[in-house]
Design an enzyme around this catalytic site. Structure first.
Site, PDB file in Angstrom:
ATOM      1  N   ASP A   1       0.813  -1.211   0.000  1.00 40.19           N
ATOM      2  CA  ASP A   1       0.000   0.000   0.000  1.00 40.19           C
ATOM      3  C   ASP A   1       0.850   1.267   0.000  1.00 40.19           C
ATOM      4  O   ASP A   1       2.060   1.245   0.243  1.00 40.19           O
ATOM      5  CB  ASP A   1      -0.902   0.018   1.239  1.00 40.19           C
ATOM      6  CG  ASP A   1      -2.099  -0.895   1.103  1.00 40.19           C
ATOM      7  OD1 ASP A   1      -2.150  -1.691   0.142  1.00 40.19           O
ATOM      8  OD2 ASP A   1      -2.993  -0.831   1.965  1.00 40.19           O
ATOM      9  N   ASP A   2       0.145   2.383  -0.264  1.00 40.15           N
ATOM     10  CA  ASP A   2       0.674   3.752  -0.106  1.00 40.15           C
ATOM     11  C   ASP A   2       1.819   4.080  -1.049  1.00 40.15           C
ATOM     12  O   ASP A   2       2.735   4.834  -0.703  1.00 40.15           O
ATOM     13  CB  ASP A   2       1.102   3.997   1.345  1.00 40.15           C
ATOM     14  CG  ASP A   2      -0.051   3.850   2.331  1.00 40.15           C
ATOM     15  OD1 ASP A   2      -1.211   3.762   1.879  1.00 40.15           O
ATOM     16  OD2 ASP A   2       0.203   3.819   3.542  1.00 40.15           O
TER      17      ASP A   2
ATOM     18  N   HIS B   1       3.578  -2.536   3.155  1.00 41.53           N
ATOM     19  CA  HIS B   1       3.647  -1.167   2.651  1.00 41.53           C
ATOM     20  C   HIS B   1       4.968  -0.943   1.927  1.00 41.53           C
ATOM     21  O   HIS B   1       6.023  -1.403   2.387  1.00 41.53           O
ATOM     22  CB  HIS B   1       3.505  -0.158   3.793  1.00 41.53           C
ATOM     23  CG  HIS B   1       2.137  -0.139   4.393  1.00 41.53           C
ATOM     24  ND1 HIS B   1       1.707  -1.114   5.276  1.00 41.53           N
ATOM     25  CD2 HIS B   1       1.098   0.718   4.232  1.00 41.53           C
ATOM     26  CE1 HIS B   1       0.453  -0.841   5.640  1.00 41.53           C
ATOM     27  NE2 HIS B   1       0.072   0.256   5.022  1.00 41.53           N
TER      28      HIS B   1
END
Length: 254
Positions: free
Chosen positions: A64-65, A209
């Site tokens: 993610d991100d 992440h």
């Protein structure tokens, strides 16, 4: 302004305030009575996903991100070296700043999913705002890589049933996870590795992440990743993209 016009203006203003207040009240009420993830997965079969069939030893590593020039390239380097394809959920504002990283993710065979425009909590937003978040990010992604992602991951995993109804109607697949590395806590590599290996199962979707906030250090993720991939393979797991795990296309029609 005459009194009659003033009264009308006041009534319109009060009506607008009341309407906005009612929207907020409805959103708050829905959030407070929100069903569990497992309940939503059962109700929205194939639309809201936590994991795949337990009959396969395939698992999906998801990041993610992204994109984040501090960590995304390092994660991509590991995946390339280990010959693993994964799934990256990109944020619209970050994609605008670092389009070359998004292109690299796509070029190297990884899935791309929509992780909103600027990472708000969907459960605190009206449906129209959620639609805007997805649409703005989608437009940016399409401009960079040429397609609209079918995959969506809401920031923090937070989403409401009414938002899932809309996602279903529009042909999105919303994917959260059943294995949380908790790497966003800036954990050491050993802890990231342990958090995944102690809970992973056949068909699991693993949350990690490859991007963080200002000052957030995800070195533990980068360092844990080679060992984690080796461990998965040694235990007969096959790391794959989400679209392969779920048997769905990467691109959304419409």
């Amino acid at each position: 302004m005459t009194m009659s016009r003033l009264n009308k203006a006041v009534m319109v203003l009060l009506g607008t305030v009341t309407l906005l207040s009612s929207w907020g009240t409805r959103a708050d009420a829905e959030a407070s009575s929100k069903p569990s993830w497992s309940e939503m997965e059962r109700k929205y079969d194939g639309v809201f996903v936590l994991s795949a069939s337990r009959g396969s030893r395939k698992v999906a590593l998801t990041f993610d991100d992204v994109p984040d020039p501090r960590f995304t390239s390092k994660v991509l380097d590991v995946l390339k070296r280990k010959k693993v394809t994964a799934t990256f959920f990109v944020v619209g504002t970050r994609s605008m700043k670092h389009p070359d990283l998004v292109r690299r993710i796509h070029r190297e065979g990884h899935d791309i999913g929509n992780h909103s425009y600027n990472h708000p909590d969907f459960s605190k937003l009206r449906l129209a705002k959620v639609q805007e978040q997805i649409a703005r990010s989608e437009k940016i992604i399409e401009h960079i890589v040429g397609f609209k992602p079918k995959l969506v991951r809401p920031p923090y995993g937070e989403i409401l049933p009414s938002q899932l109804d809309w996602a279903k109607a529009k042909g999105y697949t919303v994917v959260n996870w059943d294995v949380d590395s908790s790497d966003w806590r800036q954990l050491k590599a050993e802890t990231v590795f342990r958090n995944v290996t102690r809970t992973v199962r056949p068909g699991s979707v693993v949350l990690m992440h490859a991007g963080g906030g200002t000052g957030q250090n995800l070195s533990g993720t980068v360092q844990a990743l080679p060992k984690l991939i080796d461990w998965l393979r040694a235990h007969d797991y096959e790391p794959v993209t989400l679209t392969e795990l779920l048997g769905i296309p990467e691109k959304r029609k419409g």
